[in-house]
Design a protein around this motif. Structure first.
Motif, PDB file in Angstrom:
ATOM      1  N   SER A  99      98.581 -54.879  83.656  1.00 32.52           N
ATOM      2  CA  SER A  99      99.516 -55.996  83.812  1.00 32.52           C
ATOM      3  C   SER A  99      99.864 -56.623  82.468  1.00 32.52           C
ATOM      4  O   SER A  99     101.012 -57.039  82.250  1.00 32.52           O
ATOM      5  CB  SER A  99      98.941 -57.047  84.764  1.00 32.52           C
ATOM      6  N   VAL A 100      98.890 -56.691  81.554  1.00 30.77           N
ATOM      7  CA  VAL A 100      99.144 -57.267  80.232  1.00 30.77           C
ATOM      8  C   VAL A 100     100.170 -56.432  79.480  1.00 30.77           C
ATOM      9  O   VAL A 100     101.158 -56.959  78.945  1.00 30.77           O
ATOM     10  CB  VAL A 100      97.834 -57.386  79.421  1.00 30.77           C
ATOM     11  N   ILE A 101      99.961 -55.138  79.442  1.00 36.63           N
ATOM     12  CA  ILE A 101     100.867 -54.278  78.673  1.00 36.63           C
ATOM     13  C   ILE A 101     102.232 -54.197  79.352  1.00 36.63           C
ATOM     14  O   ILE A 101     103.274 -54.172  78.674  1.00 36.63           O
ATOM     15  CB  ILE A 101     100.238 -52.884  78.476  1.00 36.63           C
ATOM     16  N   ARG A 102     102.250 -54.195  80.670  1.00 37.61           N
ATOM     17  CA  ARG A 102     103.536 -54.227  81.382  1.00 37.61           C
ATOM     18  C   ARG A 102     104.310 -55.497  81.022  1.00 37.61           C
ATOM     19  O   ARG A 102     105.527 -55.466  80.801  1.00 37.61           O
ATOM     20  CB  ARG A 102     103.302 -54.164  82.893  1.00 37.61           C
ATOM     21  N   GLY A 103     103.589 -56.615  80.915  1.00 37.95           N
ATOM     22  CA  GLY A 103     104.220 -57.870  80.526  1.00 37.95           C
ATOM     23  C   GLY A 103     104.792 -57.806  79.117  1.00 37.95           C
ATOM     24  O   GLY A 103     105.899 -58.297  78.859  1.00 37.95           O
ATOM     25  N   TRP A 104     104.043 -57.175  78.193  1.00 40.13           N
ATOM     26  CA  TRP A 104     104.542 -57.024  76.824  1.00 40.13           C
ATOM     27  C   TRP A 104     105.823 -56.182  76.798  1.00 40.13           C
ATOM     28  O   TRP A 104     106.781 -56.511  76.103  1.00 40.13           O
ATOM     29  CB  TRP A 104     103.493 -56.362  75.946  1.00 40.13           C
ATOM     30  N   GLN A 105     105.806 -55.088  77.553  1.00 36.56           N
ATOM     31  CA  GLN A 105     106.972 -54.208  77.553  1.00 36.56           C
ATOM     32  C   GLN A 105     108.168 -54.875  78.230  1.00 36.56           C
ATOM     33  O   GLN A 105     109.295 -54.722  77.772  1.00 36.56           O
ATOM     34  CB  GLN A 105     106.615 -52.884  78.236  1.00 36.56           C
ATOM     35  N   ASN A 106     107.913 -55.611  79.306  1.00 35.15           N
ATOM     36  CA  ASN A 106     109.003 -56.337  79.973  1.00 35.15           C
ATOM     37  C   ASN A 106     109.615 -57.388  79.045  1.00 35.15           C
ATOM     38  O   ASN A 106     110.813 -57.668  79.112  1.00 35.15           O
ATOM     39  CB  ASN A 106     108.495 -57.004  81.251  1.00 35.15           C
ATOM     40  N   ALA A 107     108.765 -57.952  78.173  1.00 35.24           N
ATOM     41  CA  ALA A 107     109.246 -58.947  77.207  1.00 35.24           C
ATOM     42  C   ALA A 107     109.870 -58.284  75.982  1.00 35.24           C
ATOM     43  O   ALA A 107     110.326 -58.969  75.070  1.00 35.24           O
ATOM     44  CB  ALA A 107     108.091 -59.853  76.774  1.00 35.24           C
ATOM     45  N   GLU A 108     109.868 -56.943  75.975  1.00 32.32           N
ATOM     46  CA  GLU A 108     110.438 -56.142  74.881  1.00 32.32           C
ATOM     47  C   GLU A 108     109.773 -56.441  73.532  1.00 32.32           C
ATOM     48  O   GLU A 108     110.429 -56.503  72.491  1.00 32.32           O
ATOM     49  CB  GLU A 108     111.956 -56.358  74.792  1.00 32.32           C
ATOM     50  N   ILE A 109     108.454 -56.608  73.570  1.00 28.02           N
ATOM     51  CA  ILE A 109     107.697 -56.845  72.342  1.00 28.02           C
ATOM     52  C   ILE A 109     107.877 -55.665  71.389  1.00 28.02           C
ATOM     53  O   ILE A 109     107.686 -54.511  71.760  1.00 28.02           O
ATOM     54  CB  ILE A 109     106.198 -57.042  72.654  1.00 28.02           C
ATOM     55  N   ASP A 110     108.266 -55.988  70.140  1.00 25.79           N
ATOM     56  CA  ASP A 110     108.416 -54.937  69.128  1.00 25.79           C
ATOM     57  C   ASP A 110     107.676 -55.288  67.827  1.00 25.79           C
ATOM     58  O   ASP A 110     107.679 -54.513  66.880  1.00 25.79           O
ATOM     59  CB  ASP A 110     109.893 -54.657  68.836  1.00 25.79           C
ATOM     60  N   THR A 111     107.067 -56.469  67.789  1.00 25.37           N
ATOM     61  CA  THR A 111     106.361 -56.943  66.593  1.00 25.37           C
ATOM     62  C   THR A 111     105.060 -57.608  67.034  1.00 25.37           C
ATOM     63  O   THR A 111     105.078 -58.462  67.929  1.00 25.37           O
ATOM     64  CB  THR A 111     107.226 -57.955  65.823  1.00 25.37           C
ATOM     65  N   ILE A 112     103.954 -57.219  66.411  1.00 24.69           N
ATOM     66  CA  ILE A 112     102.647 -57.757  66.809  1.00 24.69           C
ATOM     67  C   ILE A 112     101.940 -58.327  65.583  1.00 24.69           C
ATOM     68  O   ILE A 112     101.772 -57.635  64.572  1.00 24.69           O
ATOM     69  CB  ILE A 112     101.771 -56.665  67.457  1.00 24.69           C
ATOM     70  N   VAL A 113     101.532 -59.591  65.679  1.00 21.13           N
ATOM     71  CA  VAL A 113     100.799 -60.247  64.598  1.00 21.13           C
ATOM     72  C   VAL A 113      99.302 -60.081  64.861  1.00 21.13           C
ATOM     73  O   VAL A 113      98.785 -60.579  65.865  1.00 21.13           O
ATOM     74  CB  VAL A 113     101.166 -61.735  64.485  1.00 21.13           C
ATOM     75  N   VAL A 114      98.631 -59.401  63.956  1.00 19.93           N
ATOM     76  CA  VAL A 114      97.198 -59.104  64.066  1.00 19.93           C
ATOM     77  C   VAL A 114      96.513 -59.729  62.849  1.00 19.93           C
ATOM     78  O   VAL A 114      96.783 -59.322  61.722  1.00 19.93           O
ATOM     79  CB  VAL A 114      96.971 -57.578  64.094  1.00 19.93           C
TER      80      VAL A 114
END
Length: 244
Positions: free
Chosen positions: A165-180
């Motif tokens: 569900s977490v990763i599906r949420g990221w993809q639905n939000a079209e995440i393309d940049t991650i701050v680590v």
């Protein structure tokens, strides 16, 4: 640009405000939690801390959990050092004046360039950190003749998350940049993403705080990695090509 913020709960606020101000879409999913280590394990470390000539705080969490264990009673005789600006400010809030790593390199490597840490033969140094932090700083200080001990005031873990569900949420939000902002967060991110979705993660722009974490990201197959050279808001915004 759609940004994922991954710092522990309560540590993303400055980035949230900055991204909101600039109209940049973002999602917050803490990929690290932090808690105090067993107080019974602290006693010998606190004794060493109180007798130290030099105390180095690795992070704001180091300041937070040490302060709680000490009841805000810091020794008057020690010299205090902070790896980064946020850690420096956390100490300042407690009324503790400290030296910090240079602005252009707010990492342990930058701290080691300070002239005051080059003449430390026989000095007792305590590094306040989390469980299992890096050894490079202690090794360098030992090589300069110091006696180095650790106070591991906190420990890190990965929050319980429903991977799908977490990763599906990221993809639905079209995440393309991650701050680590740490190696531990990067580890937890990589473990969270299943192999069949790793191509998506590899396509993301990963913002990291240091050359060490950059190397870690590249070694794990991530390709679009930018070293912000610090974990603070200003450095991350610069890496994102957003002025503060």
């Amino acid at each position: 640009m759609k940004v994922l913020l991954t710092r522990p709960q309560g540590r993303n606020q400055s980035m949230i405000e900055a991204l909101n101000e600039k109209g940049v879409s973002h999602v917050v999913t803490p990929l690290l939690n932090v808690q105090a280590t067993d107080i019974q394990l602290h006693q010998s470390s606190i004794e060493q801390f109180n007798q130290a000539d030099i105390v180095i705080f690795i992070s704001t969490n180091a300041v937070k959990f040490a302060s709680k264990a000490l009841n805000n009673q810091f020794p008057d005789s020690a010299q205090f050092y902070a790896v980064g600006e946020a850690t420096y400010q956390a100490l300042l809030t407690l009324g503790i004046s400290s030296q910090k790593a240079p602005q252009e390199c707010q990492q342990t490597e930058g701290l080691l360039t300070l002239e005051q840490l080059h003449h430390i033969s026989n000095k007792n140094i305590v590094i306040v950190r989390g469980v299992g932090g890096r050894e490079a700083l202690a090794e360098a200080l030992n090589s300069r003749g110091a006696v180095v001990n650790y106070w591991e005031a906190y420990q890190r873990g990965c929050p319980q998350l429903d991977k799908n569900s977490v990763i599906r949420g990221w993809q639905n939000a079209e995440i393309d940049t991650i701050v680590v902002t740490s190696g531990e967060i990067l580890d937890n991110l990589i473990k969270l993403v299943p192999k069949e979705l790793f191509a998506w993660l590899r396509a993301c722009h990963i913002i990291v705080p240091s050359s060490r974490v950059q190397e870690q990201a590249l070694a794990n197959g991530l390709q679009h990695v930018t070293n912000a050279k610090a974990a603070n808001c200003k450095a991350v915004l610069s890496a994102l090509k957003l002025s503060i």
